[in-house]
Design an enzyme around this catalytic site. Sequence first.
Site, PDB file in Angstrom:
ATOM      1  N   GLU A 148       0.815  -1.222   0.000  1.00 40.49           N
ATOM      2  CA  GLU A 148       0.000   0.000   0.000  1.00 40.49           C
ATOM      3  C   GLU A 148       0.846   1.269   0.000  1.00 40.49           C
ATOM      4  OE1 GLU A 148      -3.743   2.097   2.377  1.00 40.49           O
ATOM      5  OE2 GLU A 148      -2.899   0.212   3.120  1.00 40.49           O
ATOM      6  N   LYS A 164      -8.659  -0.599   0.821  1.00 40.36           N
ATOM      7  CA  LYS A 164      -9.742  -1.036   1.702  1.00 40.36           C
ATOM      8  C   LYS A 164     -10.549  -2.079   0.937  1.00 40.36           C
ATOM      9  CE  LYS A 164      -9.291   0.464   5.670  1.00 40.36           C
ATOM     10  NZ  LYS A 164      -8.971  -0.591   6.648  1.00 40.36           N
TER      11      LYS A 164
END
Length: 347
Positions: A148, A164
Amino acid sequence: MARFGGLLATDLRDVTTDPAALESTGWWAVVADFEGGLCCARFGDVRPAPAPGPDAGDSWHGPAPDTWTSSLDRDGYVAGVRRVREHIAAGEVYQANLCRVLSAPLPDADRADVDALTALLARGNPAPYAGTVRLPAHGIEVATASPELYLRREGTTVTSGPIKGTGRTAADLLEKDHAENVMIVDLVRNDLGRVCAPGSVTVPELCAVEPHPGLVHLVSTVRGELAERAGWPELLAATFPPGSVTGAPKSSALRIIEALETAPRGPYCGGIGWVDADRGAGELAVGIRTFWIDRTATGGPVLRFGTGAGITWGSDPEREWAETELKAARLLAIASGTHQPAGGTER
């Protein structure tokens, strides 16, 4: 030493906790822990380094697979998810990230080298923002296989890539995962909007399905142009901790996290990466899929690893526990030498 993006940095010159140093000169390794601690280390020798060879991780001797313990056990975590849902029902928060820290004693701490662990991770769990920061004199020994992007800076252009939504396959992703991603994108847009020029923050990509070893994520891209006279100190002040590992609203989520979690996150969920002050460039990952050595632990040095999940009103407590297990399983097996590579032999 530090290792990121095909570069190996040695010849340590400076170490500071002042983010303004990232606007000075030189190449810096950066570790920001979730609780707010910051370490910036400038190196004098930074050069391209070949990818780790097949034997590069052989010197790593990790913990036994049955010695891992969790700061929250299954019952504690499930109860925590239910408590977050109560906060959501009360209108205090829309989403909060609930995490736990796993720990295991190191069998031979004097020979534990996080860079050797990074080499193993590169083979068994390749990741776009993988790296090592090894500063034992400053209490930092981190190996990350983060998927990420927290912040990438190219001149005045700043990009974030919040994750997410997690499943074994794309078919596992639920409407809840998409809603959670959109909530966090709004939060990241707001954070960047505090330090970017008005009207410059955009979302070039929303809820893209991105494959990673053993699972898939929903990933979005948020981009903006820094306001005049804004730099790394302002960026970190406006955006830290990363929105994807806190919740929305961030201030409420942080209060809930402090009340429910029983161990500090440390570099897990912080920011880990590099800054080239001479080029006005840098890339910090969100410190997930991250191991760190804690040599100050009671009972002797331990290896730590964090795992968690974003909790919304639509969360099922048992499913959220299972998500934390899914995120951890492959990485723990690599660190403990039990991962079975496809077509390979067990280590």
